[in-house]
Design an enzyme around this catalytic site. Structure first.
Site, PDB file in Angstrom:
ATOM      1  N   ARG A  37      -6.396  10.812   0.083  1.00 46.83           N
ATOM      2  CA  ARG A  37      -6.014  11.382  -1.212  1.00 46.83           C
ATOM      3  C   ARG A  37      -7.243  11.670  -2.051  1.00 46.83           C
ATOM      4  O   ARG A  37      -7.302  12.648  -2.777  1.00 46.83           O
ATOM      5  CB  ARG A  37      -5.058  10.437  -1.945  1.00 46.83           C
ATOM      6  N   HIS A  90       0.869  -1.168   0.000  1.00 43.72           N
ATOM      7  CA  HIS A  90       0.000   0.000   0.000  1.00 43.72           C
ATOM      8  C   HIS A  90       0.904   1.215   0.000  1.00 43.72           C
ATOM      9  O   HIS A  90       1.833   1.288   0.794  1.00 43.72           O
ATOM     10  CB  HIS A  90      -0.891   0.000   1.234  1.00 43.72           C
TER      11      HIS A  90
END
Ligand SMILES: Cc1cc2nc3c(=O)[nH]c(=O)nc-3n(C[C@H](O)[C@H](O)[C@H](O)COP(=O)(O)OP(=O)(O)OC[C@H]3O[C@@H](n4cnc5c(N)ncnc54)[C@H](O)[C@@H]3O)c2cc1C
Ligand code: SF4
Ligand code: SF4
Ligand code: FES
Lengths: 549, 262
Positions: free
Chosen positions: A347, A327
């Site tokens: 994000r 990740h």
């Protein structure tokens, strides 16, 4: 008071200096350009741990003999049984049932509920408590094409494009098609989805999506799914029996080679139990706790590759097992949060990745492997990473942008768990950025299945992170929670169908285990370890050296 | 390479604590017995550093599964404190006891066909909830900083929406129930209330219902079959050319130029 050291606080000033201009641009919808397909490949080849030779080797035995994979995985697959097959008495079963489900995360529980719906008696074996799993940890969300502007067609394209076209098409189609059915099933079970006032699902973009289709329940989507499914399973206690702290350590096959149960191990009393069943579903999740190449992991304590180890020994082929997902955004500061996942939602809400100079260096929503490669590149080759007091590398994630873009209080509302987790160490992520680096996150490959969850072994089904092929060599956020429920239910329903016409009288056998040991010997594997390992061992060296005896 | 597997590096280096040179050591008391551990570790990692291997009391290691509820006191301090072992930093003088399990009352129920109103149903299943004495111990105990007493009060009043939302962050660790003088299992009652709210009170998603009907009628099967059978090059082209919904598009309003695949 701030949780950052004075040195780091000095560096944060550079982030603050570039922030107003970046926020302005984001408001105008201007993004850092995404990489082209060619650039993606170049970045991956050069920077992603999966593509480097070091730390990888061919597995010496079994259905996938010769496949190059992380050496930790090869090592686990080449392990021997913890059972003395000569001693064990298989003539009488301690438990008899229609369906045995191994692993009680999201996939296993969904399979159990589906089979119970069809009138089957189910036993679930779990290593930890029911639901202590990777499923509870999923925060970001679950994808499904249920909006008017979307359809399973676009979901399919996004999944297979994100997987660099390495996914198996029949599995992708099954998942995209069933996705809205799964959301509907969860809504019907009383899951608290994030909704607009009129009941419309709140949906967002995730890395690599062309439509907003990420559904969520606060930042506890997986936990909410898990507790709802577990609660429902408890309501069905008459058909679903859960055996906690009793992991499966070996599958049982009958004389025709069909799966017909398993040997469970009571972690507390150290007894072994024989379970006889008409079909078996493996849903043991992933392998993060093998700590491939020493990476920290986001995974729960029980993610030790048990399912692939026992299935492989019984002759089930694996698919895409060479591929691991890192990740891109695992916390690396403060030390207590190392490995902690910072969801993509951060994000998705507009926070940008920045180097030590406070400059952007990639499009924030690239597919995960590409994004990880970008960060590793920035920290290694470009040398623009930030170094923490304990010597870890990382980049900034400029979370304060979120409140600037969406209004004061958005972070606290949308990311309450993350907010608390940093606040605890005196970092207010609505005011200060976070430090991140890629972390070991997801087992892309696993047991090979068809669209009905069937493995190569008759009577053996598999679902969830333990399987391969659905996501190919890269998974997009929000498709795993979906995958586990789609294939969990499909496996449960198909196992139920098969179990209806099957008797429960085959002769139980562990001959495959002896056969596998012989193969190990023949292949020249000396001193194989004992597997599955069940629980990781984190005792420090100075303790281990005194564990004489 | 596969010759001697014992020579491989040990599994699980990534989470084993390797304190940096000169790390400060502190004394903690695991169930009363003293151990020296480096400072700044979580209680969970400190217990492992001391040499324990968890079987119970450890699940996600990320503050969400509720397996690691812990009570502790500091030497010389009367105050009883609580937290999650994987989220609480070990401090000098901590006397620690984890509570890996606590029996809870959880009556079965049928979500589909409830007899009375949700509030009546709650009263039937959990009459003890209505005997809360308002002592506030649960709220002081909750490691997720949930105002447990308040969600119990909302339940009593029949504000199930409020109770569902207030209790949403619950990780079901059971610490509240272990301290309740009225013997209430707050977190199981809250689980019931959240599901009732999600099922019977939150409005349903109409677009979802419509899509489910379309799928059940087999509407997308042909489109998906076509994609499945397509050459990779052609799928790639479709992938690269697909339209992206703008980030700030209004919910349910935006439509792509090409609507033939919807
Ligand atoms: C931190 C984190 C965040 C994530 N976020 C997202 C997200 O936002 N969206 C998304 O789609 N996906 C996300 N994922 C991925 C997703 O959560 C997992 O891939 C998925 O939940 C796996 O489900 P599962 O049922 O296959 O396995 P698990 O949920 O891991 O369940 C497996 C169970 O089997 C048990 N088990 C293991 N070995 C044995 C044995 N030998 N015998 C019996 N039982 C055994 C385990 O203890 C566990 O309880 C995230 C994952 C993590 C770790
Ligand atoms: S409400 Fe109770 S069970 Fe839930 S987190 Fe708080 S103390 Fe734990
Ligand atoms: S501890 Fe029990 S009695 Fe006290 S406030 Fe909480 S629920 Fe009420
Ligand atoms: S181990 Fe899951 S909350 Fe601590």
């Amino acid at each position: 008071m701030s949780g950052y050291t004075p040195e780091l606080k000095e560096l944060i000033k550079k982030v603050e200096a570039t922030r107003p201009a970046r926020v302005e641009k984001a408001r105008r919808g201007e993004h850092f350009p995404a990489l082209t397909m060619d650039e993606r490949k170049k970045w991956l080849d050069n920077y992603h741990p999966d593509f480097k030779e070091e730390g990888r080797r061919a597995v010496a035995v079994g259905p996938n003999i010769g496949t190059i994979m992380p050496e930790e995985v090869a090592f686990a697959l080449e392990s021997t049984s913890r059972l003395d097959t000569k001693k064990i008495n298989l003539s009488k079963a301690d438990y008899e049932t229609d369906l045995l489900v191994i692993g009680a995360g999201g996939a296993g529980t969904a399979a159990a509920l589906a089979a119970a719906d069809k009138g089957l008696k189910v036993i679930i074996s779990n290593k930890l408590r029911h639901g202590d799993s990777n499923t509870v940890m999923a925060e970001g969300g679950i994808q499904a094409a249920d909006q008017e502007s979307d359809s399973p067609y676009y979901h399919y394209l996004d999944v297979i494009g994100g997987g660099h076209f390495s996914n198996r098409p029949e599995l992708v189609a099954a998942m995209a098609n069933d996705a809205p059915l799964i959301i509907h099933w969860l809504e019907d079970l009383g899951m608290m989805f994030d909704k607009h006032a009129d009941g419309r699902m709140v949906v967002r973009h995730g890395g690599g999506t062309s439509r907003k289709r990420m559904h969520s329940a606060g930042d506890m989507t997986g936990a909410e799914i898990m507790r709802v499914l577990r609660d429902e399973a408890k309501n069905r206690a008459e058909s679903i029996k859960v055996l906690e702290f009793s992991p499966a350590v070996e599958l049982l096959l009958d004389e025709k080679g069909a799966a017909c149960g398993a040997v469970l191990y009571n972690l507390e009393t150290k007894e072994y139990y024989i379970v006889r069943s008409k079909a078996v579903v493996i849903a043991t999740g992933g392998f993060g706790r093998l700590h491939i190449q020493g990476f920290p992991t986001t995974n729960h304590y029980g993610a030790t590759a048990d399912g692939i180890v026992i299935a492989y020994r019984a002759g089930a082929a694996l698919e895409d097992i060479e591929s691991t997902q890192y990740h891109p955004t695992g916390a690396i500061y403060p030390e207590q949060n190392v490995g902690l996942l910072i969801t993509e939602k951060v994000r998705g809400l507009g926070a940008q990745l920045l180097n030590i100079d406070g400059e952007q260096f990639c499009f924030p929503l690239e597919p995960r492997d590409v994004e990880s490669a970008c960060i590793i590149r920035e920290c290694t080759d470009i040398s623009k990473g930030v170094i923490t007091p304990t010597g870890r590398f990382g980049v900034w994630l400029d979370s304060p942008m979120i409140d600037l873009l969406h209004g004061e209080g958005t972070i606290k509302k949308e990311l309450p768990a993350k907010y608390i987790q940093f606040k605890r160490y005196h970092i207010d992520i609505s005011k200060e950025p976070m430090l991140l680096y890629p972390t070991l996150h997801y087992q892309n490959g696993g047991i090979k299945i068809d669209a009905n969850g069937r493995s190569a072994i008759d009577g053996l089904y598999a679902a969830g992170e333990v399987t391969g092929g659905v996501h190919g060599r890269n998974r997009l956020m929000g498709n795993s929670l979906l995958d586990i429920l789609v294939f969990g239910r499909r496996a449960g329903l198909n196992a139920a169908e098969a179990a209806k016409t099957k008797s429960n009288t085959g002769k139980l056998s562990l001959a495959h285990v002896d056969k596998f040991s012989a193969e190990l010997k023949k292949a020249g594997v000396k001193n194989p370890s004992v597997g599955p390992i069940l629980l990781p061992d984190y005792a420090p060296e100075h303790v281990k050296t005194r564990q004489w005896g | 390479m596969a010759d001697d597997n014992k020579k491989q590096k040990p599994l699980a280096t990534g989470d084993r604590t390797i304190p940096p040179a000169g790390a400060k050591m502190i004394a903690i008391y695991i169930m009363g017995r003293e151990y020296m551990v480096p400072e700044t570790l979580t209680i969970m990692k400190a217990i492992e550093y001391a040499g324990y291997q968890y079987v119970r009391g450890c699940g996600c290691r990320g503050g969400i599964c509720g397996a690691c509820g812990t009570f502790y006191r500091f030497t010389g301090d009367y105050k009883l404190r609580s937290g999650l072992a994987c989220q609480t930093v070990a401090e000098p003088g901590m006397i620690i006891m984890q509570l890996p399990f606590f029996p809870a009352n959880r009556p079965d129920y049928k979500l589909e066909n409830m007899q009375g109103t949700p509030h009546e149903e709650l009263r039937k299943l959990y009459p003890e909830v209505f005997k809360c004495v308002g002592c506030g111990t649960c709220s002081r105990t909750c490691p997720m900083d949930i105002d447990v007493m308040d969600y119990i009060a909302l339940m009593k009043r029949g504000d199930l929406k409020g109770a569902a939302i207030k209790s949403f962050d619950c990780v079901m660790c059971g610490l509240c129930a272990s301290r309740c003088p009225a013997q209430i299992s707050q977190f199981t009652a809250a689980m019931f209330v959240r599901r009732v709210y999600g099922k019977h009170i939150l409005p349903k998603a109409e677009h979802l219902k419509k899509r489910v009907e379309e799928i059940k009628s087999g509407k997308y099967e042909k489109l998906l079959k076509e994609l499945e059978g397509m050459k990779q090059e052609d799928v790639k082209k479709l992938y690269v050319e697909r339209e992206r919904e703008p980030d700030l598009a209004e919910p349910g309003k935006w439509m792509p130029k090409d609507t033939s695949k919807l």
